[in-house]
Design a protein around this motif. Sequence first.
Motif, mmCIF file in Angstrom:
data_model
loop_
_atom_site.group_PDB
_atom_site.id
_atom_site.type_symbol
_atom_site.label_atom_id
_atom_site.label_comp_id
_atom_site.label_asym_id
_atom_site.label_seq_id
_atom_site.Cartn_x
_atom_site.Cartn_y
_atom_site.Cartn_z
ATOM 1 N N SER A 158 53.737 53.621 -58.061
ATOM 2 C CA SER A 158 52.958 54.242 -59.004
ATOM 3 C C SER A 158 52.211 53.315 -59.837
ATOM 4 O O SER A 158 51.076 53.710 -60.131
ATOM 5 C CB SER A 158 53.777 54.964 -59.690
ATOM 6 N N GLN A 159 52.606 52.114 -60.194
ATOM 7 C CA GLN A 159 51.960 51.339 -60.997
ATOM 8 C C GLN A 159 50.743 50.620 -60.280
ATOM 9 O O GLN A 159 49.545 50.486 -60.917
ATOM 10 C CB GLN A 159 52.982 50.067 -61.567
ATOM 11 N N ARG A 160 51.088 50.664 -59.135
ATOM 12 C CA ARG A 160 49.699 49.879 -58.252
ATOM 13 C C ARG A 160 48.588 50.860 -57.989
ATOM 14 O O ARG A 160 47.394 50.447 -58.008
ATOM 15 C CB ARG A 160 50.177 49.356 -56.951
ATOM 16 N N ILE A 161 49.116 51.975 -57.714
ATOM 17 C CA ILE A 161 48.012 53.251 -57.684
ATOM 18 C C ILE A 161 47.299 53.336 -59.031
ATOM 19 O O ILE A 161 46.078 53.503 -58.879
ATOM 20 C CB ILE A 161 48.854 54.413 -57.365
ATOM 21 N N VAL A 162 48.036 53.191 -60.093
ATOM 22 C CA VAL A 162 47.194 53.106 -61.418
ATOM 23 C C VAL A 162 46.330 51.990 -61.556
ATOM 24 O O VAL A 162 45.037 52.224 -61.768
ATOM 25 C CB VAL A 162 47.919 53.030 -62.628
ATOM 26 N N ASP A 163 46.676 50.826 -61.033
ATOM 27 C CA ASP A 163 45.787 49.612 -61.213
ATOM 28 C C ASP A 163 44.611 49.902 -60.050
ATOM 29 O O ASP A 163 43.420 49.432 -60.426
ATOM 30 C CB ASP A 163 46.300 48.430 -60.606
ATOM 31 N N VAL A 164 44.751 50.386 -58.842
ATOM 32 C CA VAL A 164 43.484 50.529 -57.936
ATOM 33 C C VAL A 164 42.680 51.644 -58.393
ATOM 34 O O VAL A 164 41.327 51.597 -58.467
ATOM 35 C CB VAL A 164 43.767 50.699 -56.620
ATOM 36 N N VAL A 165 42.973 52.693 -59.011
ATOM 37 C CA VAL A 165 42.134 53.755 -59.652
ATOM 38 C C VAL A 165 41.513 53.372 -60.925
ATOM 39 O O VAL A 165 40.326 53.743 -61.145
ATOM 40 C CB VAL A 165 43.053 55.087 -60.108
ATOM 41 N N LEU A 166 42.133 52.372 -61.600
ATOM 42 C CA LEU A 166 41.494 51.972 -62.814
ATOM 43 C C LEU A 166 40.432 50.782 -62.745
ATOM 44 O O LEU A 166 39.271 50.711 -62.960
ATOM 45 C CB LEU A 166 42.545 51.107 -63.832
ATOM 46 N N GLY A 167 40.827 50.182 -61.317
ATOM 47 C CA GLY A 167 39.867 49.305 -60.914
ATOM 48 C C GLY A 167 38.456 49.874 -60.222
ATOM 49 O O GLY A 167 37.413 49.335 -60.657
ATOM 50 N N ALA A 168 38.677 50.850 -59.512
ATOM 51 C CA ALA A 168 37.457 51.755 -59.152
ATOM 52 C C ALA A 168 36.743 52.173 -60.342
ATOM 53 O O ALA A 168 35.743 52.063 -60.320
ATOM 54 C CB ALA A 168 38.032 52.803 -58.120
ATOM 55 N N LEU A 169 37.365 52.973 -61.078
ATOM 56 C CA LEU A 169 36.749 53.406 -62.508
ATOM 57 C C LEU A 169 35.958 52.443 -63.280
ATOM 58 O O LEU A 169 35.012 52.666 -64.185
ATOM 59 C CB LEU A 169 37.678 54.140 -63.384
ATOM 60 N N SER A 170 36.579 51.125 -63.425
ATOM 61 C CA SER A 170 35.873 49.879 -64.209
ATOM 62 C C SER A 170 34.547 49.905 -63.669
ATOM 63 O O SER A 170 33.682 48.992 -64.399
ATOM 64 C CB SER A 170 36.734 48.802 -63.895
ATOM 65 N N LYS A 171 34.105 50.120 -62.347
ATOM 66 C CA LYS A 171 32.835 49.895 -61.985
ATOM 67 C C LYS A 171 31.716 51.236 -62.371
ATOM 68 O O LYS A 171 30.783 50.767 -62.210
ATOM 69 C CB LYS A 171 33.048 50.006 -60.291
ATOM 70 N N ALA A 172 32.438 52.163 -62.920
ATOM 71 C CA ALA A 172 31.685 53.002 -63.105
ATOM 72 C C ALA A 172 31.559 53.099 -64.703
ATOM 73 O O ALA A 172 30.370 53.570 -65.290
ATOM 74 C CB ALA A 172 32.090 54.532 -62.605
ATOM 75 N N ILE A 173 32.743 53.128 -65.504
ATOM 76 C CA ILE A 173 32.697 53.262 -66.795
ATOM 77 C C ILE A 173 33.351 51.954 -67.479
ATOM 78 O O ILE A 173 34.529 51.774 -67.988
ATOM 79 C CB ILE A 173 33.419 54.683 -67.434
ATOM 80 N N PRO A 174 32.772 50.563 -67.135
ATOM 81 C CA PRO A 174 33.585 49.519 -67.515
ATOM 82 C C PRO A 174 34.121 49.475 -68.928
ATOM 83 O O PRO A 174 34.851 48.850 -69.105
ATOM 84 C CB PRO A 174 32.259 48.659 -67.253
ATOM 85 N N GLU A 175 33.253 50.041 -70.102
ATOM 86 C CA GLU A 175 33.735 49.713 -71.258
ATOM 87 C C GLU A 175 34.826 50.682 -71.910
ATOM 88 O O GLU A 175 35.544 50.847 -72.959
ATOM 89 C CB GLU A 175 32.518 49.959 -72.225
ATOM 90 N N GLU A 176 35.309 51.446 -70.868
ATOM 91 C CA GLU A 176 36.347 52.303 -71.053
ATOM 92 C C GLU A 176 37.663 52.085 -70.156
ATOM 93 O O GLU A 176 38.473 52.739 -70.565
ATOM 94 C CB GLU A 176 35.887 53.930 -70.786
ATOM 95 N N ILE A 177 37.520 51.018 -69.373
ATOM 96 C CA ILE A 177 38.767 50.744 -68.685
ATOM 97 C C ILE A 177 39.154 49.365 -69.021
ATOM 98 O O ILE A 177 38.426 48.287 -69.107
ATOM 99 C CB ILE A 177 38.171 50.762 -67.153
ATOM 100 N N PRO A 178 40.785 49.239 -69.310
ATOM 101 C CA PRO A 178 41.308 47.837 -69.386
ATOM 102 C C PRO A 178 41.536 47.167 -68.322
ATOM 103 O O PRO A 178 41.411 47.796 -67.172
ATOM 104 C CB PRO A 178 42.524 48.325 -70.040
ATOM 105 N N ALA A 179 41.820 45.832 -68.412
ATOM 106 C CA ALA A 179 42.256 44.839 -67.414
ATOM 107 C C ALA A 179 43.827 45.384 -67.066
ATOM 108 O O ALA A 179 44.313 46.284 -67.561
ATOM 109 C CB ALA A 179 42.340 43.513 -67.738
ATOM 110 N N ALA A 180 43.985 44.818 -65.947
ATOM 111 C CA ALA A 180 45.387 45.431 -65.270
ATOM 112 C C ALA A 180 46.414 44.789 -66.218
ATOM 113 O O ALA A 180 46.487 43.875 -66.712
ATOM 114 C CB ALA A 180 45.660 44.505 -63.941
ATOM 115 N N SER A 181 47.453 46.027 -66.405
ATOM 116 C CA SER A 181 48.674 45.466 -67.265
ATOM 117 C C SER A 181 49.656 45.097 -66.239
ATOM 118 O O SER A 181 49.378 44.463 -65.114
ATOM 119 C CB SER A 181 49.206 46.824 -67.903
#
Length: 520
Positions: free
Chosen positions: A334-357
């Motif tokens: 579940s944690q890695r799924i979050v990481d990949v979804v955030l990673g994808a969204l970082s390309k669309a809305i970079p200022e709203e997405i943090p680096a990986a926890s």
Amino acid sequence: MIDPILLEVFKNRTSAIAEEMGVILQRTSYSPNIKERRDFSCAIFNSKGELIAQAAHIPVHLGSMPMSVLETIKSISFEEGDMVVLNDPYKGGTHLPDITLIAPVFIDGKLQFFVANRAHHSDIGGASPGSMPISNSIFQEGFIIPPVKLVKKGQIDKEIFSLIKNNVRTPEEREGDFNAQIMANITGIKRLKELVQKYSLKTVNLYMNALLDYSEKIMRNKIKEIPDGAYSYEDYMEDDGLGNTEIKIAVEISIKNDEAIVDFTKSDPQTEGSINAVKAITMSAVYYVFRSLLSSDVPTNAGCFKPIKVITRKGTIVDCTHPAAVSAGNVETSQRIVDVVLGALSKAIPEEIPAASQGTMNNITIGGINPETDQSFTYYETIGGGMGASVKTDGESAIQSHMTNTLNTPVEALEFEYPFQVVRYSIRKNSGGNGFHRGGDGIIREIKLLADAQVTVISERRKIAPYGLFGGEAGETGKNIVIKNGKEEIKPSKFSEKLQAGDIIRIETPGGGGYGNPTS
């Protein structure tokens, strides 16, 4: 006509009911895992099984508890005073230690709502204490409970209860925690009936539906702010504990107007070990990410998730099939799924997405016989770590992040309840990734055993570091160390071993990724 003031009242009244259920569950439970760590969630649903309100408890339950309610509606004929228990991951559960209790709410003889709570029990049988074994089948992970009535017309079914208690290592503790779950649901039922008595059933249903519409509208507006397009990302689970390594989780997120399609079909097939996730877990992780994009005062309910479609392929790491082992899928995948979804969204809305926890829950279970009481004990804990940095700030240190929202077990409670001595509990300095904003630091937790015990650790990010973003550096990977007679042994990310009194287990958790070029 919807009164906006009354809509706000109902938003707060419904969420307050779920919160109060959680207070009752926490204060009346027996196990430190529920009482101290608060590893549970409470929610209310309409008669269709749609989520109306969930307290601010565990994100991994967002998409899965509604599936438990829907599965129960399909298979159970309810009467007033009934409560249904289940933990089967293939019927809306997450993993076997997470046990859900669902109760109908009847108004004037007709079923109108449901209340439910899910709590992580520190043992539900299986191959090793704590029910988080290094397994290759769900049958090794514990006692599997399909939807069945634990309470019938207000009376506990003693035969069902005895069957469950006879399959666990700590039956008295389990009985206490089940009773706490029952009381939480009784509280929820009472409060919903009071709400109906005050406002009328028609008004309550009207505003519950209005809350669903309101949340859907807010989510659609948020998705509209994301530029249309397709955004992809992939990351890997390090191993499954049985020799299979680098299992890919891949996502492509397609944004079109006010809807999002989240496609995981390019992810790797399910694996032999227990890191497989059922689809409910994947949906929970996706819902969590999109919900976190919204302001905190938006009610969390089924309306939030209507504009989001999750696509998976059966038989994969993100949508496994029976009887695949799943105990770690709930906590690690579940944690890695979050990481990949955030990673994808970082390309669309970079200022709203943090680096990986930290990207792991650092699960540790310890079980054996307490020499002071001559009774079995089982201990379960998830350990916090570093949070990823963002465009605005450094990452938080020593904190639970993403799909877990539990507290730590205080040292005093830990040493009181178990034959342990906490040797060290500190921040792991400089483990966060460097960047314009630094990632948060992890934790060092060191426990000395005062009795022989079986120790199982299920963790990730021991080889593949939490990523940084936009020039930020990755966080430090974690470490699992066993110390015997003063000699350190580095252990893999997933292991289970019989240790002796005097041995020490040290968990060093990962840091979060940095954000931005450190020299800019």
